[in-house]
Enzyme design. Structure first.
Site, PDB file in Angstrom:
ATOM      1  N   SER A 196       0.842  -1.197   0.000  1.00 32.22           N
ATOM      2  CA  SER A 196       0.000   0.000   0.000  1.00 32.22           C
ATOM      3  C   SER A 196       0.879   1.251   0.000  1.00 32.22           C
ATOM      4  O   SER A 196       1.655   1.458  -0.931  1.00 32.22           O
ATOM      5  CB  SER A 196      -0.960  -0.055   1.199  1.00 32.22           C
ATOM      6  OG  SER A 196      -1.979   0.901   1.085  1.00 32.22           O
ATOM      7  N   GLU A 317      -9.321  -5.754  -3.514  1.00 35.08           N
ATOM      8  CA  GLU A 317      -8.719  -4.673  -2.721  1.00 35.08           C
ATOM      9  C   GLU A 317      -9.778  -3.808  -2.052  1.00 35.08           C
ATOM     10  O   GLU A 317      -9.702  -3.491  -0.868  1.00 35.08           O
ATOM     11  CB  GLU A 317      -7.849  -3.783  -3.620  1.00 35.08           C
ATOM     12  CG  GLU A 317      -6.704  -4.471  -4.317  1.00 35.08           C
ATOM     13  CD  GLU A 317      -5.427  -4.469  -3.514  1.00 35.08           C
ATOM     14  OE1 GLU A 317      -5.429  -3.968  -2.378  1.00 35.08           O
ATOM     15  OE2 GLU A 317      -4.415  -4.983  -4.027  1.00 35.08           O
ATOM     16  N   HIS A 411      -7.729  -5.767   0.516  1.00 32.74           N
ATOM     17  CA  HIS A 411      -6.476  -5.042   0.730  1.00 32.74           C
ATOM     18  C   HIS A 411      -5.837  -5.481   2.042  1.00 32.74           C
ATOM     19  O   HIS A 411      -6.507  -5.598   3.065  1.00 32.74           O
ATOM     20  CB  HIS A 411      -6.819  -3.550   0.782  1.00 32.74           C
ATOM     21  CG  HIS A 411      -5.651  -2.631   0.720  1.00 32.74           C
ATOM     22  ND1 HIS A 411      -4.855  -2.500  -0.388  1.00 32.74           N
ATOM     23  CD2 HIS A 411      -5.159  -1.751   1.644  1.00 32.74           C
ATOM     24  CE1 HIS A 411      -3.931  -1.581  -0.160  1.00 32.74           C
ATOM     25  NE2 HIS A 411      -4.085  -1.127   1.068  1.00 32.74           N
TER      26      HIS A 411
END
Length: 531
Positions: A196, A317, A411
Site C-alpha cells: 500500500s 482490494e 487489501h
C-alpha cells in the site's frame, strides 16, 4: 526451510556507525535488534525538516524493545476490528529493527527492507504481523522501518522541504546500505518491499536520483508509483490550519502539540478514501528527491533499469475500504449515483462502467465501482510499469478470500501469508479462522526466493501478461487475467486523445459536483470514519 538453530548464551552485540547495540537471541536462534535509531528525533528545531543523523552514543545501547512510533491517529472503531496499530510513546521515532540468523560480517546474507502501509498516516514497524523471524529463519536479514506519518511526514508547506517521511525512508535505506554487513547482510543484495503506502513509497524511491544503487530488487504490494496532486495535500494543510486557527506554515504547525495536530488531522481527513478520493496526504513532486512523477520517471526514463521487480495486488482490494461501516451495501443502494461518482473519481465516461457491466453481468454496483477504482488507481499503473521496465518484472494476484463476512481477498489480507505470521491474533482479525498454512508457506517461500535469486518461480512479464495466482485453487499462472478490463481504460484514453476533450461523465453534473453528490449521500448518521 532452514534447520532449527540453538540459542547462544550471550546476547549479540553489533557495532553501527553511531554506536554499539545489544539485541536478543530469540526463537530458532534468530538475533533480533529493535528500536535502533537511524536518524535523530524529528522534533524541536528538526520538526518538519529533513532527517539528520542520530547523536553517537558511548557504551552499548540496549535494543531489546521496539522503539517509539511516529505520531498517528488511532483507527476508527469500524477499521480497528480488522487492523491493529500499536503505539509506543517517545520522541526517538526514526528507528528500525533487524532480524538476522547470523550476525557478523562474514555471513553476507540477502537483505529485505520492509516499508509498512497505512495511507501514510498510520502503521508502524512493530506490528505483530510484520515479525521478521520467519524471514531470518529462512536465511534472510529482515529490516523494518518507522518513518514520519501524516502532516508531520507529508504535509506540504511553503517554508519547509516536502516529503520528510520519504526522506526518512531514504535515510533508513542509506543506513542499511552502510551498516547491514555487521548484522550479517550483504549490502549488494538488498530487496525493498512494501504494501500500500509502503509500495507507493518504494515507487518514489526507485525513481529518486538519491536512491540509485541502494537496492537490487523491489516488491510493490498493492501500491503503484505515483505522486499526489499538490493541491490535495495543500488543502489538507489549509483545512487543518483553519481548524487550529493558525497560518498554514511549517513554522506555525511546529508550535502545535503533536496530539492536537493529530486530532485536527483525523477530523479533516475523516471521509477521504481511496474509493471516494478527497484531500489526503501523499508524496508530491518537489524538484529534489521526487524530481518528476515517479510513474513517468520509471516508464519514460531509465530509472531503476537494473532493479528486478515483483508487483501485485489482491483480487478484492476495495472491500477493506467498503465493508467496514456498511458502505458496501450503501454503495449498492446508491446505484447510478455511485457509478457517476466512480466515473468522476476515475475521470472517464459511461463507456467504462458499461464495459465492466458487460464483462461481469452478475456483479452489483459496489463491485463494479470497487473494481473500477482499483484498476484505475492500481492495476493500470502497475501494468504500465511492468510493460515499460527494462529489467525483469514478475506480476502476481492474491485471491484467497477471508473467512470473515464480505471481505473477500481484500487489501492487506496477503500480509500474514507473506510474513508467515498467520498464527498471530492480529492476522486473524483480517483473515478470520482457518487460513491455509500451506498457502502461507508457499507465498513466504516465493518472497524469499525472489530476494535470494531474483526469480520468484514463474514466467517473467512479457506480451502474454503472465500473472501468478495465489489462493484460487492450486497456485497457477494465468495469462492476461485482467486484460479485458484494462482494455477499457486503453480505449477510453485513446478516445479522449482523439477528441481532445476533458473526460466528463454523462449527464448535467460536472465531475466535482458528481463527487460531492456521492459523498453527501454517504455522509449519513453513523457513517464510517475512513482508516
Amino acid at each position: 526451510m532452514a534447520a532449527v538453530r540453538t540459542v547462544p548464551v550471550t546476547d549479540p552485540v553489533v557495532t553501527t556507525p553511531y554506536g554499539a547495540v545489544r539485541g536478543r537471541y530469540e526463537e530458532d536462534g534468530v538475533a533480533v535488534f529493535r528500536g535502533i535509531p537511524y536518524a535523530a528525533p524529528p522534533f524541536g528545531p528538526l520538526r518538519f525538516r529533513p532527517p539528520v543523523p542520530p547523536e553517537p552514543w558511548d557504551g552499548v545501547r540496549e535494543a531489546a524493545a521496539f522503539g517509539p512510533t511516529p505520531p498517528k491517529p488511532p483507527y476508527s472503531e469500524a477499521f480497528a476490528q480488522y487492523l491493529s496499530d500499536p503505539v509506543v510513546p517517545g520522541d526517538d521515532c526514526l528507528n528500525l529493527n533487524v532480524w538476522t540468523p547470523e550476525p557478523g560480517p562474514a555471513a553476507r546474507l540477502p537483505v529485505m527492507v520492509w516499508l509498512h502501509g497505512g495511507a501514510l498516516t498510520r502503521g508502524s514497524s512493530g506490528m505483530p504481523v510484520y515479525d521478521g523471524r520467519p524471514f531470518a529463519r529462512d536465511g534472510v536479514v529482515l529490516v523494518s522501518v518507522n518513518y514520519r506519518l501524516g502532516v508531520e511526514g507529508y504535509g506540504y508547506f511553503p517554508d519547509a522541504p516536502a516529503n520528510p517521511g520519504l526522506r526518512d525512508q531514504l535515510a533508513a535505506l542509506k543506513w542499511v546500505h552502510a551498516s547491514i554487513a555487521a548484522f550479517g547482510g550483504d549490502p549488494d543484495r538488498i530487496t525493498v518491499f512494501g504494501q500500500s503506502a509502503g509500495a507507493i513509497s518504494i515507487g518514489a524511491l526507485l525513481a529518486a536520483p538519491q536512491a540509485q544503487g541502494l537496492m537490487r530488487r523491489a516488491i510493490l504490494q498493492s501500491g503503484p508509483p505515483e505522486a499526489a496532486e499538490r493541491d490535495k495535500v495543500r488543502r489538507m494543510v489549509r483545512r487543518m490550519a483553519t481548524r487550529l486557527k493558525i497560518p498554514a506554515t511549517a513554522a506555525a504547525f511546529a508550535e502545535v502539540d503533536p496530539e492536537l495536530l493529530l486530532r485536527a488531522q483525523a477530523e479533516v481527513g475523516r471521509l477521504s478514501s481511496p474509493v471516494l478520493g478527497g484531500p489526503a496526504f501523499g508524496i508530491v513532486v518537489d524538484g529534489d528527491i521526487v524530481p518528476r512523477d515517479p510513474l513517468q520517471a520509471l516508464t519514460e526514463g531509465d530509472a531503476a533499469a537494473g532493479v528486478d521487480l515483483m508487483l501485485g495486488w489482491t483480487r478484492d482490494e476495495y472491500r477493506l475500504w467498503l465493508v467496514p461501516g456498511g458502505l458496501l451495501e450503501r454503495v449498492d443502494r446508491l446505484g447510478a449515483v455511485a457509478l457517476a461518482g466512480a466515473m468522476a473519481r476515475c475521470r472517464v465516461g459511461a463507456e467504462v462502467p458499461r464495459g465492466y457491466r458487460a464483462l461481469h453481468p452478475e456483479a452489483g454496483t459496489a463491485e463494479i465501482v470497487g473494481q473500477m477504482v482499483t484498476d484505475h488507481l492500481l492495476r493500470v499503473p502497475l501494468h504500465r510499469l511492468a510493460d515499460a521496465h527494462a529489467g525483469s518484472s514478475y506480476v502476481y494476484e492474491f485471491a484467497w478470500p477471508s473467512t470473515l463476512p464480505d471481505l473477500g481477498a481484500c487489501h492487506a489480507l496477503e500480509l500474514g501469508f507473506v510474513f508467515d505470521t498467520g498464527d498471530v491474533p492480529e492476522s486473524r482479525r483480517l483473515a478470520g479462522e482457518g487460513a491455509p498454512p500451506e498457502l502461507a508457506d508457499e507465498m513466504h517461500r516465493t518472497w524469499v526466493r525472489f530476494a535470494v535469486e531474483g526469480d520468484p518461480g514463474w514466467q517473467t512479464w512479457d506480451d502474454t501478461h503472465p500473472v501468478r495466482i495465489f489462493g484460487d485453487g492450486a497456485t497457477h499462472t494465468a495469462h492476461g487475467p485482467r486484460d479485458a478490463e484494462l482494455a477499457l481504460w486503453t480505449a477510453a484514453a485513446a478516445a479522449r486523445e482523439t477528441i481532445h476533450a476533458p473526460p466528463l461523465a454523462d449527464g448535467p453534473l460536472t465531475r466535482g459536483a458528481e463527487m460531492r453528490s456521492v459523498v453527501r449521500r454517504l455522509r449519513l448518521p453513523g457513517a464510517v470514519r475512513w482508516h
